[in-house]
Design a protein around this motif. Structure first.
Motif, PDB file in Angstrom:
ATOM      1  N   SER A  75     -22.920 -13.268  -8.645  1.00  0.00           N
ATOM      2  CA  SER A  75     -23.118 -13.754  -7.283  1.00  0.00           C
ATOM      3  C   SER A  75     -23.230 -15.277  -7.235  1.00  0.00           C
ATOM      4  O   SER A  75     -22.586 -15.933  -6.430  1.00  0.00           O
ATOM      5  N   ARG A  76     -24.052 -15.827  -8.140  1.00  0.00           N
ATOM      6  CA  ARG A  76     -24.190 -17.280  -8.105  1.00  0.00           C
ATOM      7  C   ARG A  76     -23.565 -17.860  -9.366  1.00  0.00           C
ATOM      8  O   ARG A  76     -24.039 -17.634 -10.468  1.00  0.00           O
TER       9      ARG A  76
ATOM     10  N   TYR B  16     -21.938 -21.462 -10.982  1.00  0.00           N
ATOM     11  CA  TYR B  16     -21.654 -22.866 -10.793  1.00  0.00           C
ATOM     12  C   TYR B  16     -20.630 -23.325 -11.833  1.00  0.00           C
ATOM     13  O   TYR B  16     -20.796 -23.095 -13.021  1.00  0.00           O
TER      14      TYR B  16
ATOM     15  N   ASN C 178     -29.308 -18.456 -13.591  1.00  0.00           N
ATOM     16  CA  ASN C 178     -28.250 -19.296 -13.027  1.00  0.00           C
ATOM     17  C   ASN C 178     -27.048 -19.241 -13.951  1.00  0.00           C
ATOM     18  O   ASN C 178     -27.130 -19.640 -15.101  1.00  0.00           O
TER      19      ASN C 178
END
Lengths: 415, 840
Positions: free
Chosen positions: A396-397, A399, A178
């Motif tokens: 892509s991900r 946060y 992440n």
């Protein structure tokens, strides 16, 4: 160049000694130093650089621990002082706080750290990220790990990749499932309100703190909506200067984990979020105190943990103080602290009571200074606003998170 | 684990000698040494930890050396580190045993883990045992070529360590040139920085004996190398940047465009988070632009914000160091910071050493536009709980008042202090009001009205009491009950412990007597009687003197004791500008914190008695002033001086160069000064105050006999007084009044140039020719001197300004004389004396 570093406990005991050069510094210097400190009354009162009969001493006191360094030659004074500050920062980071016990329990780690931070009297690296890779901190995880695996070494097996890379603050190629990056604006408001209730000085010291967990070599740009309000800025070494100079954009490759990206100052602010109105009137050996606290202008955010602290003048024999909101405590050293918390909607918090002066005194001549504390979540009082944060070649991900917080720094109201 | 040890401890609980514990540890270490049992490393680690902790508290565990080394065969890196630490600590005292460790350290130097290679190499070099150097060369050589940068970093520092143990071994192994190669080629900047610091040290040490080293050292500040470093500056660690920047300050750019290039390149360093880097950059900027006045001013503007940020956002220790530097800057350019005065407002929580510096800053930046705000702020500190700071802030108000032209508001504030009824506030304010009145006599009415209300019983501090008494005497005609206050003070003569106060009391009663004789007469009689009977020599002397002069002639006495006074225009600065300049050159060094030039305190000789270093102050006009006071004493000192260093001489003059607050009447030296005037007034009323008579006067008074030693060196037509005396103020006054009688350029002999390394050399020489120096200064090649001489037995002075440039071997001489006709004769005398300088 520094010749020796000592760590002293708050009773003057030598907890640790690290000789750095061939000129051995005798421990007796610590006795001299401690006598000097005692003659000054308090270690916080003696100057950071002192001349002893044989050496020049740098001292930095943190949490009761004195970091003492000796030199016999001319050197940049800030180099000595800054280095000691860094040592204390790194140690408290590693050991999760500083006190006598924690240093005595972990002196081997302290030795190891000092060994990597300074060689032959010259500072090498004080970057916590790099040190962390060379010497593992004694945290619970590694303790558990050592029990499980039976390998109790707290030295990492590999050398930090960064020692050889051209980005000294970043370890080579961390990988995250992440990808996250958090930006916090943390501001402290310093204000002085004088006896006549005039705001003589009001400024905000702010820091942009970033916590990044990004894979590879991320290249970030952070921009503000109103960078022109910043008076003076200081950057982490990772910030590129040119984009800032031309467009006020922060462009950087962040270190991994948490770090201070930049600090800034915003001067000449016009108002404070709360007001404090102390009134002291004395005659016939008594002093009547009345202090009012209230919200000055509404930021739309709640002001939390409001506190008020002041030192009663030494000529006061006894004090009887009560408040309509919160609690009042008078501590042994004649410090009075009033914790209000949040300001209620229906009434204005007030503290009132009387102080009894020493018998021969008619009126009060020494007036206390009220130190105010508060915290406001979700707002940066300087008005600084983050515009956007971009990542070149975004994974892509990703946060992204932003937060703001303002608290009182040196916020004082004189009476 | 160790019950026997514990029982031992209980026998002597207060003072654990540690002996039994040590022998116990020895036993346990021995048992473990050969063991290969599983888990043995953990128990070893516990034991090692104990040993190190004993070592840390200061218990001597050197007797375990052998056992420790035996146990060191391990693969556990923490064990290794502890062992290295132990060995490094005790190898020096156990050189023979240290040999035992060489083996395993050398083996570790070839370990496959670079961390262990580095650590072992570092420990090996840290043993610092001279007879082991031969074992160092090999591992160091391979360390410098190691593929891992960590090992190379360690090895470079190791070379420096080796150099300090045995310089010849290091040079013979050709390490310096290896380092140079690394410095120029290694991709890792930490290695470059370490090479730089090592080579700087090695070459500086070698430079005196080896021409090549001197050349190499020069090459470090050559353009290509400096540019090589500057272009990579961002890659260096923050500490290494400090090192590089320090080197850059020594570099002299060829033209102004180069200066701007460097400043542009370094500008962002001012934004660095590390204060040491910021300060080093500031130094580079200031040094580079020293000769470009306009740009220099712009630099002040540019560096202002970063420095102020460092003050307000750093820890108090950092603030302190930065403020000391700011203080230096503000002295040179007060207007730059005058709008930022609010940064120097004190916060409640700050330590007093920071507050004190901030008060000094506030005093320094005060000007017409901000004085009101600053003084208002300072007045709030007067009610501070921290009494020393309250005092300092009152003093600061006074200082500002003395440096401003518009003092209305300030005087009011000071008078308010007097009414605050706090003894220390009153005391400080009294001293200030006195100084203020000496500068602004026009305020006397307002001040005296308030001062008159202060009861002398509430004033206890000697300084304040002296000030109050001074005012009582000086303004006795305006204060109704001055004679009675003085009278009551005289009645309590025996209870007054401070001689300073008693001296003031004598003078004040005298002054009061001249103004209001009938009311004061009885008090004067009592004061003189008490004074003559005083055990303190100065008080006794002054009382006796007053008594005699009154008997001689009352009107003369009035002229002497209470002459009309001129307002003081400028109070003497405590620090000469030369010292400030010199400290400025040493920006970013400890000198700034001590406010003393480093030659005054870092010299080994001065390191011993630091109290002495504290007194060391200021090379200044006081130099010759001492001669005036007592020629006898100077001669004695001179003998000492010849034996000691030149610096020491400079210290001598400073002692009577008092603080701004010193009153001319309050030290014993000034007693002499006033007496000189007085004596001359008696012996020769027409030329009262003339200094030559004055000096004879002193000698007479002290019974030293006539200084009638004819000067051998002088030609017959003009004889100079060997013990000429002139106080600096009189010199300055004369220098302003007299026209230039002669101006010429003299050449110096090469010997003279060679001898003139410090001003003191010439001073002593000229003194032997009866030409005395009143002030001197400068650094090679430019020196500046002010000399004076007096005609033998005649009150005629010669004043000389002499500017010497040693590179051109020329001296510019300007002579002024009371007696213009003899100036030519004096000039030839001066020339003769100067030409003999340097010849044995």
């Amino acid at each position: 160049m520094l010749q020796c570093i000592f760590l002293l406990s708050d009773s003057g005991e030598v907890m640790l000694e690290k000789q750095l050069t061939g000129h051995r510094v005798d421990r007796s210097i610590c006795d001299w130093f401690w006598d000097h400190v005692i003659s000054q009354g308090d270690s916080l009162k003696s100057q950071p650089v002192i001349a002893s009969p044989t050496h020049y001493l740098f001292q930095v006191v943190r949490e009761g621990i004195t970091f003492l360094a000796c030199t016999q030659v001319e050197m940049p004074p800030l180099m000595g002082i800054e280095f000691l500050c860094r040592v204390s920062d790194v140690l408290s980071d590693y050991l999760g706080g500083l006190n006598e016990d924690v240093i005595k329990d972990n002196f081997v780690i302290v030795y190891e750290l000092l060994d990597e931070m300074i060689d032959n009297g010259f500072p090498l690296t004080t970057e916590p990220n790099i040190l962390r890779e060379m010497i593992a901190p004694p945290n619970i995880v590694s303790k558990v790990l050592s029990v499980v695996t039976g390998n109790s070494s707290n030295v990492s097996d590999t050398l930090p990749g960064a020692t050889g890379s051209c980005i000294p603050w970043r370890a080579a190629d961390p990988k995250y499932a992440n990808n996250e990056v958090y930006v916090d604006l943390v501001e402290e408001m310093d204000a002085v309100i004088n006896r006549d209730g005039v705001l003589v000085k009001c400024e905000v010291y702010g820091e942009v703190r970033v916590n990044s967990h990004l894979s590879g070599l991320p290249d970030l740009t952070l921009s503000f909506a109103n960078p022109s309000i910043l008076d003076d800025v200081r950057f982490h070494p990772c910030v590129r200067f040119r984009p800032w100079e031309s467009h006020q954009i922060l462009s950087f490759v962040p270190p991994d984990g948490e770090f201070k990206l930049m600090s800034y100052r915003v001067k000449k602010l016009k108002s404070t979020p709360i007001y404090v109105k102390p009134q002291l009137s004395s005659d016939a050996g008594k002093c009547r105190v009345n202090v009012l606290v209230g919200i000055r202008n509404d930021h739309g955010k709640t002001i939390d943990s409001i506190t008020l602290q002041f030192q009663l003048p030494p000529c006061i024999l006894s004090a009887d103080l009560t408040s309509n909101t919160g609690t009042v405590n008078i501590l042994g050293n004649k410090t009075c602290s009033w914790s209000i918390g949040r300001i209620p909607k229906d009434k204005t918090p007030s503290l009132s009571g009387t102080l009894v002066l020493e018998s021969e005194l008619e009126r009060l001549h020494v007036f206390p200074t009220f130190r105010v504390g508060f915290k406001i979540m979700g707002v940066a009082l300087s008005g600084l606003q983050i515009d956007k944060l971009d990542l070149k070649t975004a994974p892509s991900r990703l946060y992204k998170g932003f937060r703001a917080l303002t608290r009182a720094g040196e916020f004082e109201v004189r009476s | 684990m160790a019950p026997p040890a514990q029982s031992q401890r209980s026998q002597s609980p207060s003072q654990p000698s540690g002996k039994s514990e040590v022998s116990d540890l020895k036993l346990q270490l021995r048992q473990l040494a050969g063991s290969r049992a599983p888990g043995v490393d953990d128990s070893k680690r516990e034991l090692f930890k104990k040993v190190i902790s004993y070592m840390t508290i200061g218990i001597d565990v050197s007797s375990l050396f052998g056992e420790m080394v035996m146990c060191s065969a391990t693969s556990d890196i923490v064990l290794k580190k502890m062992c290295y630490l132990y060995v490094g600590n005790y190898a020096k005292v156990n050189p023979d045993l240290a040999l035992l460790t060489i083996n395993f350290l050398q083996r570790d130097c070839h370990d496959e883990d670079p961390m262990i290679r580095g650590l072992a190499l570092r420990s090996l070099c840290s043993l610092r045992v001279a007879n082991l150097v031969e074992y160092l060369v090999g591992p160091l050589g391979s360390g410098l070529k190691d593929s891992n940068s960590y090992v190379r970093t360690v090895a470079v520092v190791g070379v420096l360590k080796l150099y300090h143990i045995s310089a010849s071994t290091c040079v013979d192994a050709d390490f310096p040139s290896t380092l140079k190669h690394l410095m120029l080629n290694d991709p890792d900047t930490q290695i470059v920085a370490n090479c730089l610091s090592a080579l700087e040290e090695i070459w500086s040490a070698e430079a005196s004996t080896s021409e090549e080293a001197a050349r190499e050292r020069e090459a470090l500040i050559s353009k290509p190398f400096i540019y090589y470093l500057l272009n990579r500056i961002k890659e260096f660690s923050e500490w290494a940047q400090c090192l590089v920047l320090e080197l850059v300050t020594k570099y002299v750019p060829s033209d102004s465009s180069e200066i701007f290039d460097i400043m542009n390149l370094l500008e962002d360093r001012l934004q660095h988070a590390n204060g040491a880097v910021v300060l080093a950059t500031v130094k580079v900027f200031l040094q580079l632009t020293l000769s470009m006045t306009d740009v220099h001013q712009q630099v002040y503007e540019r560096i202002k914000a970063p420095l102020l940020t460092l003050v307000s956002s750093g820890s108090p220790e950092q603030s302190y160091a930065v403020l000391s530097h700011l203080h230096l800057l503000v002295m040179r350019a007060p207007y730059v910071f005058s709008s930022d005065y609010k940064h120097f407002y004190c916060q409640y929580n700050e330590p007093s050493y920071v507050k004190r510096l901030k008060l000094e800053m506030l005093t320094a930046v005060a000007n017409e536009s901000n004085t009101y705000e600053i003084v208002t702020e300072l007045c709030e500190y007067a009610a501070n709980v921290d009494i020393p700071i309250a005092r300092e802030s009152i003093r600061a108000v006074g200082k500002i008042a003395l440096q401003q032209y518009d003092v209305n508001a300030i005087v009011d504030r000071l008078l308010q202090f007097l009414e605050m009824e706090k003894d220390y506030v009153t005391a400080e304010a009294l001293v200030l009001v006195k100084d203020l009145l000496r500068k602004y006599p026009q305020w006397s009415h307002d001040c005296i009205a308030v001062v008159g209300n202060i009861s002398s019983k509430n004033v206890q501090e000697p300084k304040a009491k002296a000030a109050l008494i001074w005012m009582l005497g000086e303004y006795s005609q305006d204060m109704q009950d001055a004679p009675y206050i003085l009278e009551s003070l005289v009645e309590n003569w025996d209870e007054e412990h401070s001689a300073e106060v008693r001296l003031h009391l004598l003078t004040a009663v005298m002054k009061c007597f001249f103004k209001r004789p009938p009311e004061t007469q009885s008090a004067l009689g009592a004061a003189l009687a008490a004074g003559i009977g005083d055990f303190h020599q100065d008080v006794h002397d002054r009382a006796l003197f007053y008594y005699r002069i009154l008997r001689y002639n009352v009107s003369v006495a009035e002229r002497v004791v209470n002459p009309p006074k001129q307002a003081v225009s400028v109070f003497a600065d405590t620090q000469s500008s030369e010292i400030k300049d010199r400290i400025f050159d040493e920006f970013n060094s400890l000198s700034v914190l001590y406010q003393k030039s480093s030659y005054m305190f870092t010299d080994k000789e001065h390191r011993g008695p630091l109290e002495f270093a504290d007194e060391l102050g200021n090379l200044s006009i006081g130099e010759a002033a001492h001669n005036v006071i007592s020629s006898q004493r100077v001669e004695e000192n001179d003998k000492d001086l010849l034996l000691t260093t030149a610096e020491k001489e400079e210290t001598r003059g400073s002692s009577n160069n008092g603080s701004v607050y010193a009153v001319p009447y309050d030290s014993s030296t000034s007693v002499f000064a006033s007496q000189t005037q007085i004596e001359s007034a008696i012996s020769n009323p027409t030329t009262a105050g003339h200094s030559q008579h004055a000096s004879f006067g002193i000698d007479d008074l002290l019974g030293l006999g006539m200084p009638a030693v004819p000067d051998v060196a002088s030609p017959p037509q003009l004889k100079l007084n060997t013990k000429a005396a002139l106080d600096p103020n009189a010199f300055q006054q004369k220098w302003r009044q007299l026209p230039v009688a002669l101006s010429q350029e003299l050449s110096l002999s090469p010997q003279a140039v060679a001898s003139l390394t410090v001003p003191q050399a010439l001073l002593r020489h000229m003194q032997s020719h009866s030409i005395h120096c009143i002030a001197s200064g400068g650094q090679s090649p430019n020196f500046k001197f002010f000399f004076f001489a007096q005609k033998y037995e005649e009150p005629s002075n010669y004043l000389v300004e002499c500017i010497i440039n040693t590179t051109s071997a020329k001296a510019q001489v300007k002579i002024k004389a009371d007696d213009q006709r003899t100036s030519q004769a004096f000039s030839s005398l001066f020339e003769l004396a100067l030409s003999k300088f340097g010849t044995p």
